[in-house]
Design an enzyme around this catalytic site. Structure first.
Site, short mmCIF file in Angstrom:
data_model
loop_
_atom_site.label_atom_id
_atom_site.label_comp_id
_atom_site.label_asym_id
_atom_site.label_seq_id
_atom_site.Cartn_x
_atom_site.Cartn_y
_atom_site.Cartn_z
N ARG A 124 -0.19 -8.48 13.61
CA ARG A 124 -0.70 -7.39 12.76
C ARG A 124 -1.61 -7.94 11.67
O ARG A 124 -2.61 -7.32 11.33
CB ARG A 124 0.47 -6.61 12.15
N ARG B 77 -9.21 1.98 9.37
CA ARG B 77 -8.81 0.60 9.64
C ARG B 77 -9.89 -0.17 10.38
O ARG B 77 -9.68 -1.33 10.73
CB ARG B 77 -7.53 0.59 10.46
N ARG C 197 11.81 -1.94 11.31
CA ARG C 197 10.82 -1.36 12.22
C ARG C 197 10.54 -2.35 13.33
O ARG C 197 10.45 -3.55 13.07
CB ARG C 197 9.51 -1.08 11.45
N LYS D 153 0.83 -1.22 0.00
CA LYS D 153 0.00 0.00 0.00
C LYS D 153 0.86 1.26 0.00
O LYS D 153 0.61 2.19 -0.73
CB LYS D 153 -0.86 0.13 1.26
P1 AMP Z 1 1.28 1.26 8.87
O1 AMP Z 1 2.48 2.13 8.64
O2 AMP Z 1 0.07 1.71 8.10
O3 AMP Z 1 1.59 -0.20 8.70
O4 AMP Z 1 0.87 1.44 10.41
C1 AMP Z 1 1.75 1.08 11.43
C2 AMP Z 1 1.00 1.02 12.74
O5 AMP Z 1 0.47 2.32 13.04
C3 AMP Z 1 -0.20 0.12 12.77
O6 AMP Z 1 0.16 -1.25 13.02
C4 AMP Z 1 -0.99 0.71 13.93
O7 AMP Z 1 -0.41 0.38 15.17
C5 AMP Z 1 -0.78 2.21 13.70
N1 AMP Z 1 -1.82 2.75 12.81
C6 AMP Z 1 -1.66 3.23 11.54
N2 AMP Z 1 -2.83 3.62 11.02
C7 AMP Z 1 -3.77 3.37 11.97
C8 AMP Z 1 -5.17 3.52 12.02
N3 AMP Z 1 -5.88 3.99 10.99
N4 AMP Z 1 -5.80 3.16 13.18
C9 AMP Z 1 -5.13 2.69 14.24
N5 AMP Z 1 -3.80 2.48 14.24
C10 AMP Z 1 -3.12 2.82 13.12
#
Ligand code: AMP
Length: 216
Positions: free
Chosen positions: A171, A88, A160, A13
């Site tokens: 996740r 989400r 990360r 994404k």
């Molecule tokens: P990502 O970079 O999109 O994979 O997001 C990394 C982490 O950020 C996720 O595993 C969540 O812990 C948090 N996160 C990102 N977007 C959201 C969201 N819309 N709602 C809740 N937590 C989020």
């Protein structure tokens, strides 16, 4: 153009969103990136968010929705935007709908990028990011010129915390339990477009570009 990118962690994404942002000149709103920036700048919200992120849990909706609401107050979103990793869950999707309604805006398309769990696990476990600029690499498929060093700014490449093996499965489960129900939700609103994310990133982009071309 107002679009949403959905899909499990590791499906591509973020990479696809960055390309689309460049090509269509619309801001890329990644809630994950916003949380990571808040944490690097030592903000209180960033610290709270990190305590959830590091264990692969979702940051509470009140925090996430407020961050998005504030982001949509900025000037640059007036000609469109691309959400990556938001909403989400159904609660976030409802909150987004309320904000958009107040502004008289509508989402044009929701891309649901999919791939098997094993593809996701391989991609996430090999992902490395630049400690300073956030550029993303992969230890097999997208190597930097010098191992462990960012091509763009010479920063150190790290994994990360939430990409470590013990957190990945969690996740993916959080995605299945909380985010997947949104697929039906957006399908019923006739906004959903399925995208095969199991092949190359170029293949993913081609499928998305075709739909965006029709929207424009
Ligand atoms: P990502 O970079 O999109 O994979 O997001 C990394 C982490 O950020 C996720 O595993 C969540 O812990 C948090 N996160 C990102 N977007 C959201 C969201 N819309 N709602 C809740 N937590 C989020």
């Amino acid at each position: 153009m107002r679009v949403i990118m959905m899909g499990p962690p590791g499906v591509g994404k973020g990479t696809a969103s960055k390309q689309i942002m460049k090509q269509y000149q619309i801001p890329h709103i990644s809630t994950g990136d916003i949380f990571r920036e808040l944490f690097s700048s030592d903000s209180e919200i960033g610290k709270i968010a990190k305590s959830y992120i590091d264990r692969g849990a979702l940051v509470p909706d009140e925090i996430t929705n407020e961050i998005v609401r504030l982001r949509l107050e900025k000037e640059d979103v007036h000609h469109g935007f691309l959400f990556d990793g938001y909403p989400r869950n159904i609660n976030q999707a409802n909150a987004l709908e309320q904000v958009l309604k107040r502004k008289g805006w509508k989402i044009d398309a929701v891309f649901d990028i999919q791939a098997d769990d094993q593809v996701l696990i391989d991609r996430i476990s090999g992902r490395r990011v630049c400690e300073t600029c956030g550029a993303v690499y992969h230890i097999d498929n997208n190597k930097p010129k010098v191992e462990g060093i960012c091509d763009l700014d010479g920063g150190k490449l790290v994994q990360r915390v939430d990409d470590r093996a013990e957190t990945i499965a969690h996740r993916i489960n959080v995605y299945k339990e909380q985010t997947q129900p949104l697929i039906k939700w957006y399908d019923e609103k006739k906004l959903l477009v399925h995208i095969d994310g199991a092949q190359t990133i170029d293949h993913t982009l081609e499928q998305i570009a075709k739909v965006l071309g029709e929207l424009n």
